[in-house]
Design a protein around this motif. Structure first.
Motif, mmCIF file in Angstrom:
data_model
loop_
_atom_site.group_PDB
_atom_site.id
_atom_site.type_symbol
_atom_site.label_atom_id
_atom_site.label_comp_id
_atom_site.label_asym_id
_atom_site.label_seq_id
_atom_site.Cartn_x
_atom_site.Cartn_y
_atom_site.Cartn_z
ATOM 1 N N SER A 1 -3.285 5.425 13.936
ATOM 2 C CA SER A 1 -3.467 4.563 15.108
ATOM 3 C C SER A 1 -3.577 3.092 14.698
ATOM 4 C CB SER A 1 -4.709 4.989 15.889
ATOM 5 O OG SER A 1 -5.861 4.923 15.065
ATOM 6 N N ILE B 1 -0.103 1.831 13.715
ATOM 7 C CA ILE B 1 0.725 1.604 14.910
ATOM 8 C C ILE B 1 0.289 0.325 15.616
ATOM 9 C CG2 ILE B 1 1.325 2.529 17.182
ATOM 10 C CD1 ILE B 1 1.002 5.349 15.913
ATOM 11 N N ALA B 2 -1.024 0.103 15.699
ATOM 12 C CA ALA B 2 -1.518 -1.119 16.352
ATOM 13 C C ALA B 2 -1.028 -2.360 15.599
ATOM 14 C CB ALA B 2 -3.041 -1.096 16.411
ATOM 15 N N TYR C 1 2.624 -2.806 16.263
ATOM 16 C CA TYR C 1 2.848 -3.314 17.622
ATOM 17 C C TYR C 1 2.654 -4.829 17.643
ATOM 18 C CZ TYR C 1 2.773 -3.471 22.715
ATOM 19 O OH TYR C 1 3.069 -3.747 24.029
ATOM 20 N N PHE D 1 7.087 3.480 20.427
ATOM 21 C CA PHE D 1 5.667 3.432 20.066
ATOM 22 C C PHE D 1 4.915 4.640 20.637
ATOM 23 C CE2 PHE D 1 6.595 -1.006 19.044
ATOM 24 C CZ PHE D 1 5.803 -1.188 17.914
ATOM 25 N N THR D 2 5.324 5.092 21.827
ATOM 26 C CA THR D 2 4.694 6.283 22.406
ATOM 27 C C THR D 2 4.952 7.505 21.538
ATOM 28 O OG1 THR D 2 4.953 5.363 24.628
ATOM 29 C CG2 THR D 2 4.585 7.737 24.464
ATOM 30 N N LEU E 1 2.729 7.321 18.480
ATOM 31 C CA LEU E 1 1.344 7.707 18.768
ATOM 32 C C LEU E 1 1.197 9.220 18.861
ATOM 33 C CD1 LEU E 1 0.393 5.015 21.443
ATOM 34 C CD2 LEU E 1 -0.743 5.364 19.239
ATOM 35 N N ARG E 2 2.234 9.889 19.317
ATOM 36 C CA ARG E 2 2.176 11.344 19.466
ATOM 37 C C ARG E 2 2.416 12.072 18.143
ATOM 38 N NH1 ARG E 2 5.728 11.652 23.149
ATOM 39 N NH2 ARG E 2 7.495 12.343 21.878
ATOM 40 N N TRP F 1 2.817 10.612 14.641
ATOM 41 C CA TRP F 1 2.334 10.177 13.332
ATOM 42 C C TRP F 1 0.966 10.740 12.953
ATOM 43 C CZ3 TRP F 1 3.896 4.286 12.729
ATOM 44 C CH2 TRP F 1 5.298 4.197 12.809
ATOM 45 N N PRO F 2 0.029 10.880 13.912
ATOM 46 C CA PRO F 2 -1.249 11.470 13.495
ATOM 47 C C PRO F 2 -1.088 12.870 12.901
ATOM 48 C CG PRO F 2 -1.475 10.380 15.614
ATOM 49 C CD PRO F 2 -0.006 10.411 15.313
#
Length: 410
Positions: free
Chosen positions: A7, A10-11, A14, A44-45, A48-49, A51-52
């Motif tokens: 997360s 990704i932030a 972004y 990006f969505t 988020l789904r 990569w974790p």
């Protein structure tokens, strides 16, 4: 070394990569700004789904760009019914991921993209709004607040700007050096709105403030003969000098009158005033230089009671001639009230109030409340404070207004 959570990666991407991906997609889609933004957001969505669970890819920016491109191809595939289009997306699928490539001497990619977006075929407001939405990733609501219009109105403006770009086939490419001055006013406004965006939300958007100042420094170096570029940098530095004193230890807003001036950053004030003086020597004072001069009056006053309010009123008069708008009238009324008394200031509020453009702006009503309170008209002041309270956009501002409305409770 401990790896960052997905997360956080990704932030960071972004923040640093959004504009590059959108720029790449604008070119890839042939100038379809809406599709470019949608595909970037979808990428990006997906990250988020996935990569974790799957881990951060070795080249995350390339992954996002590829995901955005694949999304665009998928949209085209579903929309295409003609053989030619089907062959086209089939060819795109086999291409390597597109990458944004720089093709100018502008020494910063973000600044280069801003000059690219701010096309003079659009009016100034449209250039600024479209750039803030597409490259800075600001929401339509954030941009609407900056322009003092409704979200619906701003959404329509951005939509019309995109339509004009598409219908006029306005190319997305960096202008040559001799055309940069034509686009400078819009770029300056974009940078200042980015700076102010962070100013209203200290915790989540402080990064934009730092970036805006960095870009203003680059711009001032790139265009040393443009005094407005110097003026913008001076304005930001003078405002940033007071940044640490705008909130107390509990996170509550501290008004200019009660800020601890011993904590103001004297280095930034000296730098800002020196840059402003050099800019003003060119004798082409524009709105950013005048606003910087007003900020300098505040920053160099030893105490609030030492502020040269008559000079500030004169500067607002000058600003009103080059940048006529209700916000300038409102701020001038505040300065007049300090220089000549609240009755004079209250009378000056009629013009910005009658314009109707500040109906939803809480500071118009908070200012009226302050003038009425100083005139001893407590009941009317309370009514105006209640209106301001309903319109205030942040919790910190609402708490400040509540303390004014109920001083005994604070």
């Amino acid at each position: 070394m401990t790896e960052k959570p997905a997360s956080e990666v990704i932030a960071a991407l972004y923040a640093d990569g959004w504009s590059r991906i959108v720029a790449t997609m604008i070119r890839f889609t042939g100038g379809d700004w809406t599709l470019a933004e949608e595909c970037a957001q979808d990428a990006f969505t997906q990250a988020l789904r996935r990569w974790p669970e799957e881990g951060v890819p070795r080249q995350p920016l390339a992954w996002l760009t590829t995901a955005a491109r694949n999304r665009a191809v998928d949209v085209w595939r579903r929309a295409s019914t003609e053989a030619a289009k089907l062959r086209q997306w089939a060819a795109w699928e086999s291409e390597a991921p597109p990458a944004y490539t720089r093709d100018s001497e502008i020494p910063d990619e973000r600044l280069e993209l801003m000059f690219t977006c701010c096309h003079p075929a659009l009016n100034l407001d449209a250039q600024v709004a479209l750039t803030l939405r597409s490259l800075a990733g600001l929401s339509t609501a954030d941009i609407a607040r900056a322009f003092l219009v409704s979200e619906r109105t701003m959404g329509q403006r951005i939509f019309r700007a995109k339509q004009k770009v598409a219908h006029a086939v306005i190319p997305f490419r960096v202008p040559p050096a001799h055309l940069l001055p034509d686009r400078l006013p819009a770029v300056l406004h974009v940078l200042y709105l980015l700076y102010n965006e962070s100013y209203s939300d200290q915790e989540q958007k402080a990064r934009l403030s730092t970036e805006a100042i960095q870009l203003a420094r680059v711009l001032a170096t790139l265009m040393p003969d443009e005094p407005e570029a110097q003026g913008l940098l001076a304005l930001m530095l003078l405002q940033e000098a007071r940044h640490a004193t705008r909130l107390d230890g509990d996170g509550e807003l501290v008004t200019l009158e009660h800020q601890d001036r011993s904590r103001w950053d004297r280095g930034l004030i000296d730098e800002g005033t020196a840059i402003l003086e050099r800019a003003l020597r060119r004798r082409r004072a524009g709105p950013f230089q005048i606003q910087a001069a007003i900020a300098a009056c505040h920053a160099t006053a030893p105490g609030f009671e030492d502020t040269d309010w008559p000079q500030i009123v004169g500067l607002y008069d000058q600003l009103r001639r080059v940048l006529p708008n209700p916000m300038v009238d409102l701020n001038r009324a505040v300065a007049l009230a300090m220089a000549q008394g609240p009755e004079t200031g209250l009378a000056e509020l009629d013009a910005p109030a009658d314009s109707g453009r500040l109906d939803g702006y809480h500071l118009l009503h908070a200012t009226r409340a302050d003038f009425l309170r100083r005139l001893g008209r407590e009941d009317e002041a309370a009514d105006s404070l209640r209106t301001a309270l309903e319109l205030a956009p942040t919790d910190a501002e609402r708490r400040l207004l509540e303390r004014r409305l109920n001083p005994a409770a604070s």
